[in-house]
Design a protein around this motif. Structure first.
Motif, short mmCIF file in Angstrom:
data_model
loop_
_atom_site.label_atom_id
_atom_site.label_comp_id
_atom_site.label_asym_id
_atom_site.label_seq_id
_atom_site.Cartn_x
_atom_site.Cartn_y
_atom_site.Cartn_z
N HIS A 59 0.83 -1.21 0.00
CA HIS A 59 0.00 0.00 0.00
C HIS A 59 0.87 1.26 0.00
CE1 HIS A 59 -2.94 2.72 2.46
NE2 HIS A 59 -3.07 2.98 1.18
N LYS A 60 1.91 1.24 0.83
CA LYS A 60 2.80 2.41 0.93
C LYS A 60 3.48 2.68 -0.42
CE LYS A 60 6.42 4.30 3.93
NZ LYS A 60 7.30 4.01 5.08
N LEU A 61 4.00 1.64 -1.05
CA LEU A 61 4.67 1.82 -2.34
C LEU A 61 3.68 2.30 -3.40
CD1 LEU A 61 7.00 -1.34 -2.46
CD2 LEU A 61 7.53 0.95 -1.61
N ASP A 62 2.48 1.73 -3.39
CA ASP A 62 1.45 2.15 -4.34
C ASP A 62 1.06 3.60 -4.12
OD1 ASP A 62 1.46 -0.40 -5.39
OD2 ASP A 62 -0.39 -1.05 -4.40
N PHE A 63 0.97 3.98 -2.86
CA PHE A 63 0.59 5.35 -2.51
C PHE A 63 1.61 6.35 -3.07
CE2 PHE A 63 -0.18 9.11 -0.06
CZ PHE A 63 -1.48 9.07 0.38
N VAL A 64 2.88 6.07 -2.84
CA VAL A 64 3.95 6.96 -3.33
C VAL A 64 3.94 6.99 -4.86
CG1 VAL A 64 6.44 7.36 -3.43
CG2 VAL A 64 5.36 6.73 -1.27
N ALA A 65 3.71 5.83 -5.47
CA ALA A 65 3.63 5.79 -6.94
C ALA A 65 2.50 6.69 -7.44
CB ALA A 65 3.43 4.35 -7.42
N GLU A 66 1.38 6.66 -6.74
CA GLU A 66 0.24 7.48 -7.15
C GLU A 66 0.50 8.97 -6.94
OE1 GLU A 66 -3.52 5.85 -5.81
OE2 GLU A 66 -4.60 7.64 -6.47
N MET A 67 1.42 9.29 -6.07
CA MET A 67 1.78 10.70 -5.85
C MET A 67 2.50 11.31 -7.07
SD MET A 67 2.96 10.65 -1.84
CE MET A 67 3.41 12.38 -1.70
N HIS A 68 2.89 10.48 -8.01
CA HIS A 68 3.45 10.99 -9.26
C HIS A 68 2.45 11.92 -9.98
CE1 HIS A 68 7.37 9.10 -10.05
NE2 HIS A 68 6.95 8.16 -9.24
N SER A 69 1.17 11.76 -9.66
CA SER A 69 0.14 12.58 -10.30
C SER A 69 -0.03 13.92 -9.61
CB SER A 69 -1.18 11.82 -10.30
OG SER A 69 -1.57 11.52 -8.96
N VAL A 70 0.88 14.27 -8.69
CA VAL A 70 0.82 15.56 -8.00
C VAL A 70 2.07 16.36 -8.33
CG1 VAL A 70 0.55 16.72 -5.77
CG2 VAL A 70 -0.47 14.47 -6.12
N PRO A 71 2.04 17.15 -9.41
CA PRO A 71 3.21 17.92 -9.81
C PRO A 71 3.31 19.24 -9.05
CG PRO A 71 1.48 18.23 -11.42
CD PRO A 71 0.92 17.32 -10.36
N ALA A 72 4.52 19.78 -9.01
CA ALA A 72 4.74 21.04 -8.30
C ALA A 72 4.17 22.23 -9.06
CB ALA A 72 6.24 21.25 -8.07
N THR A 73 4.22 22.16 -10.35
CA THR A 73 3.74 23.30 -11.14
C THR A 73 2.76 22.82 -12.19
OG1 THR A 73 5.72 23.02 -12.45
CG2 THR A 73 5.72 24.81 -10.85
N GLU A 74 1.61 23.47 -12.19
CA GLU A 74 0.59 23.07 -13.16
C GLU A 74 0.37 24.16 -14.20
OE1 GLU A 74 -2.82 21.10 -11.32
OE2 GLU A 74 -1.63 20.95 -9.51
N GLY A 75 1.13 25.22 -14.09
CA GLY A 75 1.04 26.31 -15.06
C GLY A 75 2.20 27.25 -14.79
N PRO A 76 2.46 28.18 -15.67
CA PRO A 76 3.63 29.06 -15.51
C PRO A 76 3.60 29.88 -14.22
CG PRO A 76 2.21 29.77 -17.33
CD PRO A 76 1.72 28.44 -16.90
N ALA A 77 2.40 30.26 -13.75
CA ALA A 77 2.32 31.11 -12.57
C ALA A 77 2.01 30.32 -11.30
CB ALA A 77 1.26 32.19 -12.77
N ALA A 78 1.83 29.00 -11.43
CA ALA A 78 1.38 28.21 -10.29
C ALA A 78 2.49 28.00 -9.27
CB ALA A 78 0.85 26.86 -10.76
N ALA A 79 2.15 28.18 -8.01
CA ALA A 79 3.08 27.88 -6.92
C ALA A 79 2.43 26.84 -6.02
CB ALA A 79 3.39 29.15 -6.13
N SER A 80 3.20 25.88 -5.57
CA SER A 80 2.66 24.81 -4.75
C SER A 80 3.58 24.46 -3.60
CB SER A 80 2.43 23.54 -5.58
OG SER A 80 1.62 23.79 -6.69
N ILE A 81 2.95 23.98 -2.53
CA ILE A 81 3.67 23.46 -1.37
C ILE A 81 3.11 22.08 -1.08
CG2 ILE A 81 4.19 23.82 1.09
CD1 ILE A 81 3.73 26.77 0.73
N LEU A 82 3.98 21.15 -0.78
CA LEU A 82 3.55 19.80 -0.37
C LEU A 82 4.22 19.52 0.97
CD1 LEU A 82 3.50 16.59 -2.60
CD2 LEU A 82 4.22 16.53 -0.21
N VAL A 83 3.40 19.32 2.00
CA VAL A 83 3.95 19.02 3.32
C VAL A 83 3.29 17.78 3.87
CG1 VAL A 83 4.32 21.48 3.83
CG2 VAL A 83 2.25 20.33 4.69
N GLY A 84 3.89 17.25 4.93
CA GLY A 84 3.25 16.19 5.66
C GLY A 84 4.19 15.13 6.17
N ASP A 85 3.55 14.12 6.78
CA ASP A 85 4.29 12.96 7.26
C ASP A 85 4.34 11.99 6.09
OD1 ASP A 85 5.31 10.72 8.39
OD2 ASP A 85 3.70 10.42 9.85
#
Length: 268
Positions: free
Chosen positions: A128-154
């Motif tokens: 489950h843990k490995l699958d979860f991290v693999a699925e996080m590939h669908s969360v990019p840092a930038t989705e457009g030229p002006a987009a800013a993102s932060i990803l935090v957590g445990d």
DNA sequence: ATGGTTGCCAAGCAA
């Protein structure tokens, strides 16, 4: 006033409300992302948080396990609560907050711990843990030229050798196995994320955010791991003005086994 | 090599 974001695995938000209140009063982050709230949504302690000026709260909680909450002094716009691995676990919440005259997307994550046995063939929790991290590939840092993102957590993974008290002794221990550390680093780089803690604190230096309860003297033995993370998109990383790991919080009264991490940015 | 602690909730399970 710079923009500040904090992350903290609180290990039961209701039990530790006094600590949360103390932390918010002393450090006054703009946004606090909590994990392992272990609190159903209908009994979440909104009132004391609002009283401290944190009027914007988004939660994704369930009874007994997991749960995330994003608490803010600035308006929050809920983006989504994603059910990674479609197990119905409350492990993610994203919301927009405004800083520096633009929207910043803040992802709050609680990655599965993965159980004890680091073999996905015999341990479904590790799978489950490995699958979860693999699925996080669908969360990019930038989705457009002006987009800013932060990803935090445990994220429950300590990627660098200096992110654990003994690299050699933890190579076969869940949280520091190569399949996890390489998986997480691959995902982070593919997404265009910057490891903000390691931009501020050199990778040669040991850095921990978690110390097990199962230790006579956590401070003396100092057998910690860096399981909690702050990642940002590259532009925001350039505006970073410091990262603080609040080690002292591990010594507070009835502490969480994780401590808060605070990131500061030169934007307002 | 094993067991060590904590929180859920009232017995183990998860971490």
């Amino acid at each position: 006033m710079p923009f500040t974001v904090a992350t903290w695995n609180i290990n039961s938000v209701r039990l530790r409300m006094p600590l949360v209140e103390h932390f918010l009063q002393e450090f006054q982050p703009d946004v606090l992302c909590l994990q392992e709230t272990k609190c159903p949504d209908d009994v979440f302690p909104f009132k004391p948080l609002r009283k401290l000026g944190y009027e914007h709260i988004q939660i994704s909680g369930q009874k007994g396990y997991h749960g995330v909450a994003t608490i803010s002094r600035r308006p929050l716009e809920l983006v989504e609560k994603r059910d990674f691995c479609t197990k119905g676990d409350c492990r993610h919440l994203s919301a927009n907050v405004e800083a520096g005259g633009r929207k910043i997307l803040v992802h709050n994550f609680y990655v599965p711990a993965g159980g004890d046995e680091p073999d996905p063939e015999i341990n479904p929790k590790f799978r489950h843990k490995l699958d979860f991290v693999a699925e996080m590939h669908s969360v990019p840092a930038t989705e457009g030229p002006a987009a800013a993102s932060i990803l935090v957590g445990d994220l429950n993974i300590a990627p660098l050798e200096t992110d654990v008290w003994s690299h050699r002794q933890l190579l076969k221990v869940v949280s520091h196995t190569p399949v996890e550390t390489e998986g997480l680093e691959t995902m982070r780089k593919a997404g265009g994320w910057v490891d903000l803690m390691r931009r501020h604190i050199p990778p040669e230096e040991k850095l921990f955010t978690w110390w097990s309860y199962r230790n006579r003297d956590w401070a003396a033995s100092d057998r910690g791991r860096r399981l909690d993370h702050v990642w940002t998109s590259p532009g925001l990383a350039d505006a970073m003005n410091g990262v603080e790991v609040l080690r002292a919080a591990r010594g507070w009264e009835r502490p969480s086994d994780h401590v808060p991490v605070i990131a500061r940015f030169d934007i307002d």
